[in-house]
Design a protein around this motif. Structure first.
Motif, PDB file in Angstrom:
ATOM      1  N   ALA A  41       0.829  -1.205   0.000  1.00  0.00           N
ATOM      2  CA  ALA A  41       0.000   0.000   0.000  1.00  0.00           C
ATOM      3  C   ALA A  41       0.865   1.257   0.000  1.00  0.00           C
ATOM      4  CB  ALA A  41      -0.935  -0.009   1.204  1.00  0.00           C
ATOM      5  N   LEU A  42       1.923   1.230   0.785  1.00  0.00           N
ATOM      6  CA  LEU A  42       2.821   2.390   0.825  1.00  0.00           C
ATOM      7  C   LEU A  42       3.521   2.590  -0.516  1.00  0.00           C
ATOM      8  CD1 LEU A  42       3.815   4.541   2.807  1.00  0.00           C
ATOM      9  CD2 LEU A  42       5.746   3.046   3.288  1.00  0.00           C
ATOM     10  N   ASP A  43       3.923   1.496  -1.144  1.00  0.00           N
ATOM     11  CA  ASP A  43       4.557   1.589  -2.456  1.00  0.00           C
ATOM     12  C   ASP A  43       3.576   2.133  -3.492  1.00  0.00           C
ATOM     13  OD1 ASP A  43       6.748   1.246  -4.198  1.00  0.00           O
ATOM     14  OD2 ASP A  43       5.867  -0.612  -4.937  1.00  0.00           O
ATOM     15  N   MET A  44       2.336   1.670  -3.422  1.00  0.00           N
ATOM     16  CA  MET A  44       1.316   2.158  -4.356  1.00  0.00           C
ATOM     17  C   MET A  44       1.072   3.657  -4.158  1.00  0.00           C
ATOM     18  SD  MET A  44      -2.629   1.043  -4.808  1.00  0.00           S
ATOM     19  CE  MET A  44      -3.292   2.161  -3.610  1.00  0.00           C
ATOM     20  N   MET A  45       1.029   4.089  -2.904  1.00  0.00           N
ATOM     21  CA  MET A  45       0.800   5.508  -2.630  1.00  0.00           C
ATOM     22  C   MET A  45       1.963   6.349  -3.147  1.00  0.00           C
ATOM     23  SD  MET A  45      -0.966   5.273   1.102  1.00  0.00           S
ATOM     24  CE  MET A  45      -1.035   7.028   1.334  1.00  0.00           C
ATOM     25  N   THR A  46       3.172   5.835  -3.024  1.00  0.00           N
ATOM     26  CA  THR A  46       4.332   6.569  -3.542  1.00  0.00           C
ATOM     27  C   THR A  46       4.241   6.719  -5.061  1.00  0.00           C
ATOM     28  OG1 THR A  46       5.665   5.683  -1.752  1.00  0.00           O
ATOM     29  CG2 THR A  46       6.833   6.611  -3.620  1.00  0.00           C
ATOM     30  N   ILE A  47       3.859   5.637  -5.722  1.00  0.00           N
ATOM     31  CA  ILE A  47       3.725   5.694  -7.184  1.00  0.00           C
ATOM     32  C   ILE A  47       2.624   6.674  -7.574  1.00  0.00           C
ATOM     33  CG2 ILE A  47       3.029   4.337  -9.197  1.00  0.00           C
ATOM     34  CD1 ILE A  47       4.499   1.969  -7.836  1.00  0.00           C
ATOM     35  N   LEU A  48       1.542   6.684  -6.813  1.00  0.00           N
ATOM     36  CA  LEU A  48       0.451   7.614  -7.114  1.00  0.00           C
ATOM     37  C   LEU A  48       0.876   9.064  -6.910  1.00  0.00           C
ATOM     38  CD1 LEU A  48      -2.530   5.637  -5.605  1.00  0.00           C
ATOM     39  CD2 LEU A  48      -2.118   6.149  -8.007  1.00  0.00           C
ATOM     40  N   ILE A  49       1.696   9.311  -5.910  1.00  0.00           N
ATOM     41  CA  ILE A  49       2.190  10.675  -5.700  1.00  0.00           C
ATOM     42  C   ILE A  49       3.109  11.088  -6.843  1.00  0.00           C
ATOM     43  CG2 ILE A  49       3.641  12.094  -4.194  1.00  0.00           C
ATOM     44  CD1 ILE A  49       2.396  10.537  -1.836  1.00  0.00           C
ATOM     45  N   VAL A  50       3.912  10.154  -7.335  1.00  0.00           N
ATOM     46  CA  VAL A  50       4.759  10.436  -8.497  1.00  0.00           C
ATOM     47  C   VAL A  50       3.885  10.760  -9.714  1.00  0.00           C
ATOM     48  CG1 VAL A  50       6.384   9.397 -10.126  1.00  0.00           C
ATOM     49  CG2 VAL A  50       6.724   9.108  -7.671  1.00  0.00           C
ATOM     50  N   ALA A  51       2.823   9.978  -9.886  1.00  0.00           N
ATOM     51  CA  ALA A  51       1.897  10.242 -10.999  1.00  0.00           C
ATOM     52  C   ALA A  51       1.214  11.598 -10.832  1.00  0.00           C
ATOM     53  CB  ALA A  51       0.851   9.131 -11.077  1.00  0.00           C
ATOM     54  N   PHE A  52       0.866  11.932  -9.595  1.00  0.00           N
ATOM     55  CA  PHE A  52       0.255  13.231  -9.328  1.00  0.00           C
ATOM     56  C   PHE A  52       1.209  14.360  -9.719  1.00  0.00           C
ATOM     57  CE2 PHE A  52      -0.957  16.839  -6.755  1.00  0.00           C
ATOM     58  CZ  PHE A  52      -2.348  16.848  -6.860  1.00  0.00           C
ATOM     59  N   CYS A  53       2.480  14.214  -9.361  1.00  0.00           N
ATOM     60  CA  CYS A  53       3.465  15.242  -9.710  1.00  0.00           C
ATOM     61  C   CYS A  53       3.603  15.360 -11.225  1.00  0.00           C
ATOM     62  CB  CYS A  53       4.819  14.923  -9.079  1.00  0.00           C
ATOM     63  SG  CYS A  53       4.883  15.144  -7.307  1.00  0.00           S
ATOM     64  N   GLY A  54       3.616  14.236 -11.915  1.00  0.00           N
ATOM     65  CA  GLY A  54       3.702  14.262 -13.376  1.00  0.00           C
ATOM     66  C   GLY A  54       2.496  14.926 -14.004  1.00  0.00           C
ATOM     67  N   LEU A  55       1.332  14.591 -13.472  1.00  0.00           N
ATOM     68  CA  LEU A  55       0.101  15.193 -13.996  1.00  0.00           C
ATOM     69  C   LEU A  55       0.057  16.688 -13.704  1.00  0.00           C
ATOM     70  CD1 LEU A  55      -2.169  13.875 -15.527  1.00  0.00           C
ATOM     71  CD2 LEU A  55      -3.428  13.663 -13.396  1.00  0.00           C
ATOM     72  N   PHE A  56       0.541  17.052 -12.527  1.00  0.00           N
ATOM     73  CA  PHE A  56       0.581  18.468 -12.172  1.00  0.00           C
ATOM     74  C   PHE A  56       1.544  19.223 -13.085  1.00  0.00           C
ATOM     75  CE2 PHE A  56       1.427  22.170  -9.454  1.00  0.00           C
ATOM     76  CZ  PHE A  56       0.127  22.522  -9.150  1.00  0.00           C
ATOM     77  N   ARG A  61       2.371  23.049 -16.866  1.00  0.00           N
ATOM     78  CA  ARG A  61       3.461  23.238 -17.837  1.00  0.00           C
ATOM     79  C   ARG A  61       4.744  23.701 -17.151  1.00  0.00           C
ATOM     80  NH1 ARG A  61       1.108  23.772 -23.355  1.00  0.00           N
ATOM     81  NH2 ARG A  61      -1.113  23.549 -23.036  1.00  0.00           N
ATOM     82  N   ASP A  62       4.927  23.248 -15.930  1.00  0.00           N
ATOM     83  CA  ASP A  62       6.122  23.567 -15.148  1.00  0.00           C
ATOM     84  C   ASP A  62       6.942  22.284 -14.996  1.00  0.00           C
ATOM     85  OD1 ASP A  62       8.032  24.634 -13.525  1.00  0.00           O
ATOM     86  OD2 ASP A  62       6.709  25.042 -11.829  1.00  0.00           O
ATOM     87  N   GLN A  63       8.134  22.275 -15.540  1.00  0.00           N
ATOM     88  CA  GLN A  63       8.944  21.060 -15.535  1.00  0.00           C
ATOM     89  C   GLN A  63       9.596  20.786 -14.179  1.00  0.00           C
ATOM     90  OE1 GLN A  63      11.674  21.427 -18.747  1.00  0.00           O
ATOM     91  NE2 GLN A  63      10.094  21.201 -20.316  1.00  0.00           N
ATOM     92  N   THR A  64       9.497  21.709 -13.259  1.00  0.00           N
ATOM     93  CA  THR A  64      10.096  21.509 -11.942  1.00  0.00           C
ATOM     94  C   THR A  64       9.476  20.305 -11.236  1.00  0.00           C
ATOM     95  OG1 THR A  64      10.341  23.895 -11.806  1.00  0.00           O
ATOM     96  CG2 THR A  64      10.654  22.668  -9.788  1.00  0.00           C
ATOM     97  N   PHE A  65       8.206  20.084 -11.449  1.00  0.00           N
ATOM     98  CA  PHE A  65       7.529  18.980 -10.781  1.00  0.00           C
ATOM     99  C   PHE A  65       7.992  17.624 -11.304  1.00  0.00           C
ATOM    100  CE2 PHE A  65       4.731  22.536  -9.940  1.00  0.00           C
ATOM    101  CZ  PHE A  65       4.596  22.412  -8.568  1.00  0.00           C
ATOM    102  N   LEU A  66       8.566  17.586 -12.480  1.00  0.00           N
ATOM    103  CA  LEU A  66       9.133  16.328 -12.971  1.00  0.00           C
ATOM    104  C   LEU A  66      10.350  15.936 -12.152  1.00  0.00           C
ATOM    105  CD1 LEU A  66       8.776  16.811 -16.820  1.00  0.00           C
ATOM    106  CD2 LEU A  66       7.352  15.451 -15.283  1.00  0.00           C
ATOM    107  N   ASP A  67      11.139  16.939 -11.723  1.00  0.00           N
ATOM    108  CA  ASP A  67      12.270  16.655 -10.834  1.00  0.00           C
ATOM    109  C   ASP A  67      11.782  16.134  -9.486  1.00  0.00           C
ATOM    110  OD1 ASP A  67      13.969  17.533 -12.820  1.00  0.00           O
ATOM    111  OD2 ASP A  67      14.091  19.584 -12.016  1.00  0.00           O
ATOM    112  N   VAL A  68      10.721  16.747  -8.994  1.00  0.00           N
ATOM    113  CA  VAL A  68      10.135  16.287  -7.733  1.00  0.00           C
ATOM    114  C   VAL A  68       9.640  14.850  -7.883  1.00  0.00           C
ATOM    115  CG1 VAL A  68       8.253  16.663  -6.095  1.00  0.00           C
ATOM    116  CG2 VAL A  68       9.509  18.614  -7.012  1.00  0.00           C
ATOM    117  N   ALA A  69       9.015  14.550  -9.012  1.00  0.00           N
ATOM    118  CA  ALA A  69       8.527  13.197  -9.254  1.00  0.00           C
ATOM    119  C   ALA A  69       9.680  12.200  -9.311  1.00  0.00           C
ATOM    120  CB  ALA A  69       7.727  13.156 -10.563  1.00  0.00           C
ATOM    121  N   LEU A  70      10.762  12.599  -9.925  1.00  0.00           N
ATOM    122  CA  LEU A  70      11.929  11.703 -10.011  1.00  0.00           C
ATOM    123  C   LEU A  70      12.501  11.424  -8.627  1.00  0.00           C
ATOM    124  CD1 LEU A  70      13.880  10.233 -11.898  1.00  0.00           C
ATOM    125  CD2 LEU A  70      15.274  12.293 -11.910  1.00  0.00           C
TER     126      LEU A  70
END
Length: 121
Positions: A41-56, A61-70
Motif C-alpha cells: 500500500a505504501l509503495d502504491m501511494m508513492t507511485i500515485l504521488i509520483v503520478a500526481f506530480c507528473g500530472l501536475f 506546464r512547469d517542468q520543476t515537478f518532474l524533478d520532484v517526481a523523479l
C-alpha cells in the motif's frame, strides 16, 4: 471539443482517479492485516504521488515537478527495499525463535522422561 479542452478534461479526470486511489491505498495502509499488505500500500501511494506530480507538471506546464517526481520515485524505491528487507528479517527471526522453542521443548521432555525413569527404578 478542442484539443486543449480534451487535455484539461483528461488531466482533471486523472487527478480525480489519483486522489481516489490514494484514499483506497491509505485505507489499505491503515487496515492492512499484515506487514506486506502495508508495504505494498505504501509503495502504491508513492507511485500515485509520483503520478500526481507528473500530472501536475502537465497541467501547469512547469517542468520543476518532474524533478520532484523523479526524487519521489527514488525515495519510494529505497523505502520499499528497506521495508521488504525488514519484513524478511522479521520472518527469519520468527523462524529461528520457533526452532529454539522446539529444541527447548524437546530438552524439557527428555529431562521429564529421565526423571520419571529414575523414580520408577
Amino acid at each position: 471539443m478542442t484539443s486543449a479542452g480534451f487535455l484539461a478534461f483528461s488531466v482533471n479526470a486523472g487527478f480525480v482517479m489519483i486522489v481516489l486511489a490514494l484514499v483506497l491505498g491509505f485505507i489499505r495502509l491503515i487496515k492492512g492485516p499484515s506487514l506486506p499488505d502495508r508495504v505494498v500500500a505504501l509503495d502504491m501511494m508513492t507511485i500515485l504521488i509520483v503520478a500526481f506530480c507528473g500530472l501536475f507538471a502537465v497541467a501547469t506546464r512547469d517542468q520543476t515537478f518532474l524533478d520532484v517526481a523523479l526524487v519521489m520515485a527514488l525515495v519510494g524505491f529505497l523505502a520499499t527495499v528497506a521495508l521488504a528487507r525488514f519484513a524478511e528479517r522479521r520472518v527469519r527471526r520468527r523462524r529461528r525463535a520457533a526452532r529454539l522453542n522446539e529444541q527447548v521443548a524437546e530438552v524439557v521432555e527428555a529431562a521429564d522422561e529421565s526423571v520419571k525413569g529414575g523414580s520408577d527404578a
